[in-house]
Write a protein that holds these residues in place. Structure first.
Motif, PDB file in Angstrom:
ATOM      1  N   PHE A  47       0.963  -1.183   0.171  1.00 27.55           N
ATOM      2  CA  PHE A  47       0.116  -0.120  -0.112  1.00 27.55           C
ATOM      3  C   PHE A  47       0.916   0.671   0.016  1.00 27.55           C
ATOM      4  CE2 PHE A  47      -1.901   3.072   2.119  1.00 27.55           C
ATOM      5  CZ  PHE A  47      -2.812   3.846   1.433  1.00 27.55           C
ATOM      6  N   LEU A  48       1.831   1.197   0.930  1.00 29.44           N
ATOM      7  CA  LEU A  48       2.747   2.118   1.028  1.00 29.44           C
ATOM      8  C   LEU A  48       3.602   2.407  -0.304  1.00 29.44           C
ATOM      9  CD1 LEU A  48       3.743   2.377   4.629  1.00 29.44           C
ATOM     10  CD2 LEU A  48       2.808   4.535   3.290  1.00 29.44           C
ATOM     11  N   SER A  49       3.887   1.589  -0.370  1.00 25.32           N
ATOM     12  CA  SER A  49       5.063   1.575  -2.033  1.00 25.32           C
ATOM     13  C   SER A  49       4.240   1.920  -3.564  1.00 25.32           C
ATOM     14  CB  SER A  49       5.542   0.323  -2.010  1.00 25.32           C
ATOM     15  OG  SER A  49       5.040  -0.513  -3.165  1.00 25.32           O
ATOM     16  N   ILE A  52       3.924   5.648  -3.025  1.00 28.51           N
ATOM     17  CA  ILE A  52       4.762   6.579  -3.286  1.00 28.51           C
ATOM     18  C   ILE A  52       5.381   6.738  -4.730  1.00 28.51           C
ATOM     19  CG2 ILE A  52       7.570   6.277  -2.555  1.00 28.51           C
ATOM     20  CD1 ILE A  52       7.122   5.029   0.212  1.00 28.51           C
ATOM     21  N   LYS A  53       5.354   5.584  -5.755  1.00 30.57           N
ATOM     22  CA  LYS A  53       4.871   5.569  -7.175  1.00 30.57           C
ATOM     23  C   LYS A  53       4.359   6.689  -7.453  1.00 30.57           C
ATOM     24  CE  LYS A  53       4.159   0.672  -6.816  1.00 30.57           C
ATOM     25  NZ  LYS A  53       4.419  -0.295  -7.748  1.00 30.57           N
ATOM     26  N   LEU A  54       2.515   6.563  -6.162  1.00 35.95           N
ATOM     27  CA  LEU A  54       2.152   7.721  -7.405  1.00 35.95           C
ATOM     28  C   LEU A  54       2.650   8.910  -7.142  1.00 35.95           C
ATOM     29  CD1 LEU A  54      -0.811   8.408  -7.952  1.00 35.95           C
ATOM     30  CD2 LEU A  54      -1.734   7.691  -5.597  1.00 35.95           C
ATOM     31  N   CYS A  55       3.181   9.450  -5.675  1.00 40.48           N
ATOM     32  CA  CYS A  55       3.726  10.488  -5.539  1.00 40.48           C
ATOM     33  C   CYS A  55       4.235  10.774  -6.743  1.00 40.48           C
ATOM     34  CB  CYS A  55       4.246  10.929  -3.956  1.00 40.48           C
ATOM     35  SG  CYS A  55       2.177  10.895  -2.698  1.00 40.48           S
ATOM     36  N   VAL A  56       5.560  10.070  -6.740  1.00 39.49           N
ATOM     37  CA  VAL A  56       6.724   9.821  -7.630  1.00 39.49           C
ATOM     38  C   VAL A  56       6.249  10.412  -8.511  1.00 39.49           C
ATOM     39  CG1 VAL A  56       8.545   9.794  -8.664  1.00 39.49           C
ATOM     40  CG2 VAL A  56       7.836   9.169  -6.627  1.00 39.49           C
ATOM     41  N   GLY A 207      -3.736   0.969  -8.313  1.00 39.50           N
ATOM     42  CA  GLY A 207      -2.606  -0.589  -6.739  1.00 39.50           C
ATOM     43  C   GLY A 207      -3.350   1.094  -5.633  1.00 39.50           C
ATOM     44  N   VAL A 208      -3.340   1.810  -5.551  1.00 43.11           N
ATOM     45  CA  VAL A 208      -3.569   2.389  -3.561  1.00 43.11           C
ATOM     46  C   VAL A 208      -5.046   1.890  -3.689  1.00 43.11           C
ATOM     47  CG1 VAL A 208      -4.187   4.177  -2.288  1.00 43.11           C
ATOM     48  CG2 VAL A 208      -2.001   4.783  -3.892  1.00 43.11           C
ATOM     49  N   LEU A 233      -0.833   2.294  10.805  1.00 44.07           N
ATOM     50  CA  LEU A 233      -0.402   1.852   9.117  1.00 44.07           C
ATOM     51  C   LEU A 233       1.336   1.351   9.825  1.00 44.07           C
ATOM     52  CD1 LEU A 233      -0.906   1.661   6.560  1.00 44.07           C
ATOM     53  CD2 LEU A 233       0.084   4.535   6.605  1.00 44.07           C
ATOM     54  N   THR A 234       1.812   2.589  10.147  1.00 40.80           N
ATOM     55  CA  THR A 234       3.612   2.404  10.435  1.00 40.80           C
ATOM     56  C   THR A 234       3.735   1.910  11.731  1.00 40.80           C
ATOM     57  OG1 THR A 234       3.795   4.501  11.442  1.00 40.80           O
ATOM     58  CG2 THR A 234       3.511   4.075   8.945  1.00 40.80           C
ATOM     59  N   ASP A 235       2.596   1.036  12.419  1.00 37.96           N
ATOM     60  CA  ASP A 235       3.149   0.549  13.574  1.00 37.96           C
ATOM     61  C   ASP A 235       4.136  -0.656  12.988  1.00 37.96           C
ATOM     62  OD1 ASP A 235       1.056   1.913  14.882  1.00 37.96           O
ATOM     63  OD2 ASP A 235      -0.017   0.396  15.680  1.00 37.96           O
TER      64      ASP A 235
END
Lengths: 348, 348
Positions: A47-49, A52-56, A207-208, A233-235
Motif C-alpha cells: 500500500f505504502l509503496s 509513494i509511486k503515485l506521489c513520484v 494500486g493504492v 499503518l506504520t506500527d
C-alpha cells in the motif's frame, strides 16, 4: 522498440531491477524480528509503496507537463482510464490463489512452480500481444526456467512429484495470471504515446485503491482486532521496514520503465537473475556458502540471457582460426576437415 | 563431411551408440554376482572386445578388398602404421590416472569432473585438429556439460568443493587425455582415404597388444596367484558376461564409424546422452524412479544437442503469426510492437 535511443537506459533499468529485486528479499528477511516473524503489518508495505509511486509519478508528470505541455500526451478518455484497474485486479486474484496453492504443495515446490511464469510470459507475449518469437528465444526462455529451477534444487526437491493434481493446476494458473498481468501492463504502457508518468499515475491510483480495499477487508474479517489499518499503518516500522517500502516502490518504477521501453520478457529476465544474485549477496553479508546447484543454475541463466539477446551474427559467425599454440604436431593440420559445419551436414 | 551421403547412417550409428553405451552400463551391473562383485577378471573384457573388433574388421577388410581391390585403399607405410598405437597408449595413461584420482575425490565428484571431457573435446577439436566452432556450438558444449552434471546432482554432490586441489588437477588432466585420445583417433580416421576397415585393423591390433600387456603385467604383479590370464581368460563368464563383451565390441565399431564420417564431438554427444537414457531403462527394468535433477538434465542436454546441430535458419526464422485463438480482446492487437526484435535492439 527498434531504434529507440533509450536502449542503454533500458539496460541500466534492467540491471537496477535485478539489484533492487535481490535487495528486496534481503531487506524483507532483515526486517523480521528475532523470532522470525514481522512486527509490522506486511500488507501495509505494498500500500505504502503504491502511494509513494503515485506521489513520484504525479510530481514527474507535473514537471514534464510544465516543461513541455505539448510533448506530454495525456489521454483522459474514460474508456482508456478503465483499462488501468485490470493489472491491480489480476494481481489481487494472483495473490488470493497463493494461499490455497500452498495448501497443496510445499514451499520448495511452490518456488519451482513459480518459474513457469517465464514460459507463460513468452506464451502471453505471443498470444495476447501478437509478438513473434523465433525458436532461439523460446529455447532461452525454457533454459531460464530450467536454470532458476536448478538453482533452487535442494534435498527437499524430491517432493516435487508428490503434490496432488490440484496443486499443479493452481501452480499453472498462478503462472498464467502472473504472465497475463505482465503483458497486459506492457500493453497499457505501449498502446499509445501517452506520457509514461500519466500512465503510471493511473496505474498506481488503482494500486493504492485496491490495496486500501484489501487492508480494509483484512481488518473487517479480523473484527478490527488490531484497530483500523489507516491509524495503525506504520506500527512496528523501523528503519529497515522503511527501506523495504522504498525499495519496493523503486522496483515498481523500474518495472514500468522496462515495460514501456523494453518488454515483460526483459522484466522476467531481470527478476529471475535477481533470484541468483541474492544468494551471492547472502554469501558476502551472512557468509552462507552458495550451493553447487545454484552455480549450475547461474551458468544456465547467463547462457539463456545471452541466447535471447545475442545477434544471429554473434552466435553463428566463425571465430578467427586459432593460433597454432598447441598444434606442434604439424601433420595434424593436414586433416581434411571442412571448415564450416554450421549447416545441415552432420545432423547427428 | 559436407555432402557425404552417409549422413543418415551416421545419425543411425550415433543413436545405436547411445543405446549401446547405455546397455553397457546396465549389462555390467547385471553381470555382478549377488555380493556386488565380479566373478570374472574385469580386465579380460576390453581384451576380448578388442580381439572381436579385430576379427570383424579383418573379415570386412578381406571382403571389401575381394569385392573392389582398387577402391579399398590400404596404406602400409610404417610411418603411418606407427601412428596407430598412440590412442591405445593414451587410453592406458588415462586409465592409470583414474585410481590416484579416486584417492582424492569421491565417486560423485569423479563422475561430475568426468563431464569436463565434453568441453575439452571441443578445445581439442579446435587446437589439435584446427576446426572452427561458432559461439553457438561452444554454448551447446557448455550446456551439455552442465546438463550431464545436473542429471548427476544428488545429496552427495555437496562434497564437490571439498576435494584437495590435486583432485581437480588430475580430473582436468583426465578430461584432457580423454579428449586428446578422441580427436587423435578422429585424425587417424580422416587423415587419408584408407579403408575404414584397414584403419580399424591397425587400431585394434594395437588395442589387443596393449590389453595383453596389461593383463600380463597384472598377473606378474599378483605373482600369478590366479594363474596365467591367457589360460583363465573366460573363467567365471556367463551369458551376461558374453553380452558385456559383445556390446563393448559393437560400441567400439560404432565409434570408429562416427569418427570417420562425423566427429569426436558427435561421439561425445551420443555417449553423454546415454548417461541419461540409462536411468530411464533402469526405471522400466528395475522400477527405479528417475530423479528430478535427472529430468532437468535431460531437457538441458536435448536443448544442447538441438543448438549444436540446428541450422541458423531454424533457430532465427520467425514462426508464422499465431492464430488468434486467445486474442479475443481486439484492442490488444493494436499494440505497436515491432515484429522483429532479433537484432541488436533491446540488449538488456
Amino acid at each position: 522498440m527498434a531504434g529507440v535511443p533509450a536502449n542503454r537506459n533500458t539496460l541500466l533499468a534492467a540491471l537496477c531491477l535485478t539489484i533492487a529485486t535481490s535487495a528486496q528479499s534481503l531487506l524483507t528477511t532483515a526486517s523480521k524480528n528475532s523470532k522470525g516473524s514481522y512486527d509490522y503489518n506486511v500488507a501495509t508495505v505494498p500500500f505504502l509503496s503504491e502511494l509513494i509511486k503515485l506521489c513520484v509519478s504525479s510530481f514527474l508528470l507535473y514537471r514534464a507537463h510544465k516543461a513541455d505541455p505539448r510533448g506530454t500526451q495525456i489521454t483522459t478518455d474514460w474508456r482508456n482510464v478503465l483499462l488501468f484497474p485490470v493489472p491491480s485486479l489480476v494481481y489481487l486474484l494472483h495473490h488470493s490463489i497463493t494461499f490455497p496453492l500452498l495448501r497443496y504443495v510445499d514451499p520448495a515446490t511452490y518456488q519451482i512452480l513459480g518459474n513457469l511464469k517465464i514460459v507463460t510470459t513468452g506464451l502471453a507475449s505471443v498470444f495476447v500481444l501478437g509478438k513473434r518469437l523465433p525458436q532461439i528465444k523460446w529455447i532461452s526462455l525454457v533454459l531460464l526456467t530450467i536454470g532458476t529451477t536448478t538453482s533452487q534444487l535442494s534435498s527437499s526437491s524430491g517432493s516435487i512429484f508428490s503434490a496432488p493434481a490440484q496443486g499443479y493446476l493452481l501452480g499453472v494458473a498462478n503462472a498464467c495470471l502472473s504472465a497475463f498481468a505482465g503483458v497486459y501492463t506492457e500493453y497499457l504502457m505501449k498502446k499509445n504515446d501517452d506520457s509514461l508518468h500519466w500512465q503510471n499515475v493511473q496505474l498506481y491510483s488503482f494500486g493504492v485503491l485496491f490495496n486500501a480495499i484489501r487492508l480494509t477487508v483484512d481488518d473487517l474479517s479480523a473484527g478490527f482486532e488490531k484497530g483500523f489499518w489507516a491509524i495503525t499503518l506504520t506500527d512496528g516500522y523501523d528503519v529497515v521496514t522503511v527501506f523495504v517500502v522504498l525499495n519496493l516502490a523503486f522496483s515498481g518504477l523500474l518495472v514500468s520503465v522496462i515495460m514501456k521501453f523494453a518488454d515483460t520478457i526483459a522484466k522476467v529476465f531481470a527478476t529471475s537473475l535477481a533470484m541468483m544474485v541474492t544468494p551471492f549477496a547472502a554469501y558476502f553479508l551472512f557468509n552462507i556458502v552458495p550451493s553447487f546447484p545454484l552455480m549450475l543454475g547461474i551458468v544456465i541463466a547467463c547462457i539463456s540471457v545471452h541466447l535471447y539477446y545475442a545477434s544471429q551474427k554473434d552466435l553463428f559467425e566463425l571465430s578467427e582460426v586459432p593460433k597454432a599454440g598447441l598444434t606442434k604436431i604439424p601433420s595434424l593440420k593436414e586433416v581434411p576437415i571442412p571448415a564450416s559445419d554450421t549447416e545441415k551436414t552432420e545432423k547427428v
